[in-house]
Design a protein around this motif. Structure first.
Motif, PDB file in Angstrom:
ATOM      1  N   ALA A   1       7.734   1.748   2.798  1.00 31.57           N
ATOM      2  CA  ALA A   1       7.571   0.402   2.226  1.00 31.57           C
ATOM      3  C   ALA A   1       8.788  -0.462   2.522  1.00 31.57           C
ATOM      4  N   ILE A   2       9.967   0.105   2.405  1.00 28.83           N
ATOM      5  CA  ILE A   2      11.196  -0.648   2.680  1.00 28.83           C
ATOM      6  C   ILE A   2      11.248  -1.064   4.152  1.00 28.83           C
TER       7      ILE A   2
ATOM      8  N   ALA B   1      10.756  -4.040  -5.065  1.00 32.04           N
ATOM      9  CA  ALA B   1       9.948  -3.099  -5.850  1.00 32.04           C
ATOM     10  C   ALA B   1      10.120  -1.674  -5.346  1.00 32.04           C
ATOM     11  N   ALA B   2      10.194  -1.514  -4.023  1.00 34.37           N
ATOM     12  CA  ALA B   2      10.372  -0.172  -3.451  1.00 34.37           C
ATOM     13  C   ALA B   2      11.749   0.383  -3.793  1.00 34.37           C
TER      14      ALA B   2
ATOM     15  N   ALA C   1       0.838  -1.206   0.000  1.00 32.06           N
ATOM     16  CA  ALA C   1       0.000   0.000   0.000  1.00 32.06           C
ATOM     17  C   ALA C   1       0.873   1.257   0.000  1.00 32.06           C
ATOM     18  N   HIS C   2       1.960   1.230   0.781  1.00 25.59           N
ATOM     19  CA  HIS C   2       2.881   2.368   0.785  1.00 25.59           C
ATOM     20  C   HIS C   2       3.485   2.587  -0.604  1.00 25.59           C
ATOM     21  N   ILE C   3       3.812   1.492  -1.291  1.00 25.10           N
ATOM     22  CA  ILE C   3       4.379   1.610  -2.642  1.00 25.10           C
ATOM     23  C   ILE C   3       3.413   2.334  -3.563  1.00 25.10           C
ATOM     24  N   ASN C   4       2.131   2.012  -3.456  1.00 27.70           N
ATOM     25  CA  ASN C   4       1.138   2.643  -4.321  1.00 27.70           C
ATOM     26  C   ASN C   4       0.927   4.117  -4.001  1.00 27.70           C
ATOM     27  N   LEU C   5       1.313   4.539  -2.800  1.00 29.61           N
ATOM     28  CA  LEU C   5       1.262   5.959  -2.446  1.00 29.61           C
ATOM     29  C   LEU C   5       2.626   6.626  -2.619  1.00 29.61           C
TER      30      LEU C   5
END
Length: 515
Positions: A67-68, A90-91, A57-61
């Motif tokens: 995210a890490i 991904a992050a 969810a953090h990645i999408n924001l």
């Protein structure tokens, strides 16, 4: 026994909340999903999936630092949990940290040796790292690099007789030219490279003469509009009434023709709502003109052309996405290669280094893309003195201007993005007092309503890309200030139809796997 019952109850409730969080995530309500995953973690912090899901969810924001941290916690709980490495990789990738991402995808392949998706992502990451190493190896030392602009003679570029698009007659960019160019862009036609070079070279000279902090004076009785991120998005503004047609064929034909004719970009939608830029209707676009959306070339050429036409009609601030590292990953570089050529990639990179870092309106409103600083006592004179003609560093005043974000709690904290910092209302208040200012306006973050007022009304975030990346469902907004009181009048607008070109169409192949 009561402790065991409580533990069992917490475990059950945490799972129920996780399911609610998953539903919020599927609905693209990522902030809500983060809140719910956080509740589940408070009830049971030893479940790796809660941390990994919150990381996603953090990645999408675009909160890659957070995210890490979450993905790393998932890995600590379960060192063999594949999604922990997947999310963290991904992050790292999204931050441009390819070597760190490679380590995570190598570990992912060890854990899942027979997973074709893991193998594919590792292969793409290896290719990206090899390409980066090659580029670093052949790059000339900074002291030996010559400006690409010095090698360009746009006058020598022939315009083919069959070219029917917008033309610049002589050296002057006129409103008629800009309107013609925007009309061509509506129909997804390209501007001839000769005129694109002419615009970008002219804007480079114009921006390079400006200070890092630009003062804007709005006379009494006049207004000024501030827009946030537009990110090269497209929008289709369709408003037509068909009274009647005698035959279905004609109805269908004319409807289809009209639909194709009105393929406007989000940028042009703002101009429809608020008028074209002019000396009597000036704008400030507050960074992140490019990347993610797939019409960044059209957006940046339109903004630059208006600036060339009338320097006082439009002002431009640098955002964190006006940089080589972001453009390589998030699409602008690939789009420029596709629609123009390799020379323009280098030229745009030079021009982005000329963009001012902040503006002050009538000595009262401070406008910056990201936010404030890791130390108190920063004066406007310090910002004006920044040598901005470079790629953004990873720390210092310039980095913080482009990357920082406000936080609800006082003081300062680590950045959820992994770059810059988070700052509280007390930091905003001291900065305003020390510089005799009234308000901070910044962008940089998607907001559900297109804006958010924080820090006791002393800070406004404005974001002008509605339905960000075709998935966030947010509104867009811009702010109109009327002199002399400069009271902010916030105008919101919704996304409309756009041509069937997906966001991130030109992004790094590896990144598109995660989009």
């Amino acid at each position: 026994m009561p402790n065991m019952e409580t533990e069992s109850s917490n475990t059950t409730r945490a799972e129920e909340i996780k399911l609610l969080a998953n539903e919020a995530f599927k609905a693209h309500k990522y902030s809500q999903a983060i809140d719910l995953y956080s509740q589940a973690i408070e009830l049971n912090s030893q479940i790796a999936v809660y941390w990994a899901n919150r990381a996603f969810a953090h990645i999408n924001l675009e909160e890659y630092g957070s995210a890490i941290q979450d993905a790393s916690r998932a890995i600590e709980i379960d060192p063999k949990y594949s999604k922990g490495y997947y999310r963290r990789g991904a992050a790292y990738l999204s931050m441009g940290k390819l070597k760190e991402a490679l380590k995570d995808f190598q570990q992912l392949k060890k854990i899942c040796p027979n997973d074709p998706d893991a193998a594919k992502k590792l292969k793409e990451c290896e290719k990206a790292v090899m390409k980066l190493k090659f580029e670093e190896a052949i790059a000339a030392p900074e002291s030996e690099r010559r400006s690409i602009a010095d090698s360009i003679d746009f006058n020598s570029i022939e315009v083919e007789p069959q070219y029917s698009g917008a033309r610049i007659e002589g050296d002057v960019v006129t409103l008629d030219f800009v309107k013609k160019m925007m009309g061509d862009f509506k129909n997804q036609k390209c501007l001839h490279k000769r005129y694109a070079f002419q615009i970008v070279l002219q804007i480079r000279e114009m921006l390079g003469a400006l200070p890092s902090l630009v003062d804007i004076n709005i006379p009494d009785g006049k207004h000024f509009t501030v827009c946030g991120d537009v990110h090269g998005q497209a929008a289709d503004s369709l408003s037509v009434l068909f009274f009647f047609f005698f035959f279905f064929f004609f109805f269908f034909f004319f409807f289809f023709f009209y639909l194709m004719w009105l393929q406007f970009y989000d940028l042009l939608n703002i101009f429809e709502l608020n008028g074209l830029p002019s000396e009597d209707n000036p704008y400030l676009f507050n960074g992140d003109f490019v990347d993610r959306g797939s019409f960044s070339v059209e957006v940046i050429l339109t903004l630059f052309a208006f600036k060339c036409m009338s320097p006082s009609a439009i002002y431009l601030s640098r955002g964190n996405h006006e940089s080589k590292s972001m453009n390589k990953i998030y699409g602008f570089e690939g789009e420029v290669r596709s629609k123009l050529n390799e020379t323009f990639v280098e030229l745009f990179a030079e021009v982005f280094c000329c963009l001012p870092l902040a503006h002050v309106i009538n000595e009262k409103v401070f406008v910056v893309h990201g936010g404030l600083f890791s130390v108190d006592g920063v004066k406007l004179s310090n910002i004006k003195a920044i040598d901005r003609f470079c790629e953004p560093p990873e720390e210092g005043l310039m980095c913080e201007l482009l990357w920082s974000d406000p936080q609800p709690q006082p003081g300062r904290g680590p950045s959820k993005r992994g770059v810059g910092l988070s700052f509280g209302a007390d930091v905003t208040k001291r900065f305003l007092q020390e510089n005799n200012l009234d308000l901070v306006v910044r962008s940089h973050e998607v907001k559900d309503e297109g804006y958010e007022i924080e820090h006791d009304g002393k800070l406004i975030t404005v974001f002008s890309a509605p339905n960000y990346c075709d998935q966030m469902g947010n509104k867009g907004a811009f702010i109109r200030f009327e002199a002399p009181n400069l009271k902010p009048n916030i105008v919101t607008f919704s996304a409309v139809l756009h041509p069937n070109v997906k966001p991130m169409a030109y992004a790094n192949n590896f990144l598109r796997m995660f989009s």
